[in-house]
Design a protein around this motif. Structure first.
Motif, mmCIF file in Angstrom:
data_model
loop_
_atom_site.group_PDB
_atom_site.id
_atom_site.type_symbol
_atom_site.label_atom_id
_atom_site.label_comp_id
_atom_site.label_asym_id
_atom_site.label_seq_id
_atom_site.Cartn_x
_atom_site.Cartn_y
_atom_site.Cartn_z
ATOM 1 N N GLU A 40 -1.194 -3.104 4.375
ATOM 2 C CA GLU A 40 -0.853 -1.826 4.997
ATOM 3 C C GLU A 40 0.656 -1.584 4.945
ATOM 4 O OE1 GLU A 40 -2.800 -1.256 8.752
ATOM 5 O OE2 GLU A 40 -4.718 -1.950 7.949
ATOM 6 N N ARG A 41 1.367 -1.705 6.063
ATOM 7 C CA ARG A 41 2.816 -1.444 6.078
ATOM 8 C C ARG A 41 3.651 -2.721 6.069
ATOM 9 N NH1 ARG A 41 3.937 2.361 10.999
ATOM 10 N NH2 ARG A 41 4.061 0.249 11.757
ATOM 11 N N LYS A 45 7.253 -1.217 6.101
ATOM 12 C CA LYS A 45 7.465 0.135 5.592
ATOM 13 C C LYS A 45 7.743 1.066 6.755
ATOM 14 C CE LYS A 45 5.777 2.738 1.727
ATOM 15 N NZ LYS A 45 4.671 2.927 0.789
ATOM 16 N N ALA A 90 9.167 4.950 7.585
ATOM 17 C CA ALA A 90 9.473 6.284 7.062
ATOM 18 C C ALA A 90 9.422 6.304 5.531
ATOM 19 C CB ALA A 90 10.828 6.767 7.571
ATOM 20 N N GLY A 91 8.422 5.615 4.974
ATOM 21 C CA GLY A 91 8.218 5.615 3.534
ATOM 22 C C GLY A 91 9.104 4.681 2.735
ATOM 23 N N LYS A 92 9.985 3.908 3.399
ATOM 24 C CA LYS A 92 10.887 2.986 2.707
ATOM 25 C C LYS A 92 10.630 1.556 3.163
ATOM 26 C CE LYS A 92 14.597 6.290 2.080
ATOM 27 N NZ LYS A 92 16.015 6.543 2.225
ATOM 28 N N TRP A 93 10.673 0.610 2.200
ATOM 29 C CA TRP A 93 10.501 -0.801 2.533
ATOM 30 C C TRP A 93 11.809 -1.361 3.076
ATOM 31 C CZ3 TRP A 93 5.947 -2.911 3.034
ATOM 32 C CH2 TRP A 93 4.863 -2.373 2.359
ATOM 33 N N ARG A 94 11.738 -1.985 4.240
ATOM 34 C CA ARG A 94 12.909 -2.577 4.909
ATOM 35 C C ARG A 94 12.679 -4.081 5.089
ATOM 36 N NH1 ARG A 94 16.728 1.503 5.280
ATOM 37 N NH2 ARG A 94 15.695 3.416 5.915
#
Length: 93
Positions: free
Chosen positions: A33-34, A66, A68-72
């Motif tokens: 998932e995220r 993930k 706001a749509g960006k991988w951190r």
């Protein structure tokens, strides 16, 4: 303290270095998932401003989330590999 402390250590290391190169040797990726997990082996080459480059082989695990749509990057662990283990890895690749 965690993120600020890591940033302080990384900035101090980079200030003393002319360059840093990271090469992923055999990364494995899993996504749930995220959440993403990357693990494998890497070669780190650090060139200090006042000396020859140093090469280190490490095992690495990174955990990403993930947002706001960006991988951190959420967490990173590196473990130096001993010479005996290093020879076993080079034989697998």
């Amino acid at each position: 303290a965690g993120k600020a402390a890591l940033r302080h250590v990384a900035e101090a290391q980079l200030t003393m270095s002319e360059s840093l190169r990271v090469t992923l040797l055999n990364p494995h990726y899993r996504v749930f998932e995220r959440t993403g997990i990357v693990c494998g082996h890497s070669v780190l080459v650090v060139k200090p401003k006042d000396g020859p480059p140093h090469t280190t082989l490490v095992r690495n695990t990174g955990a990403y989330t993930k947002v706001a749509g960006k991988w951190r990057l959420a967490a990173l662990h590196l473990s130096r590999i001993s010479l005996g283990d290093e020879m076993n890895i080079s034989q697998k690749n």
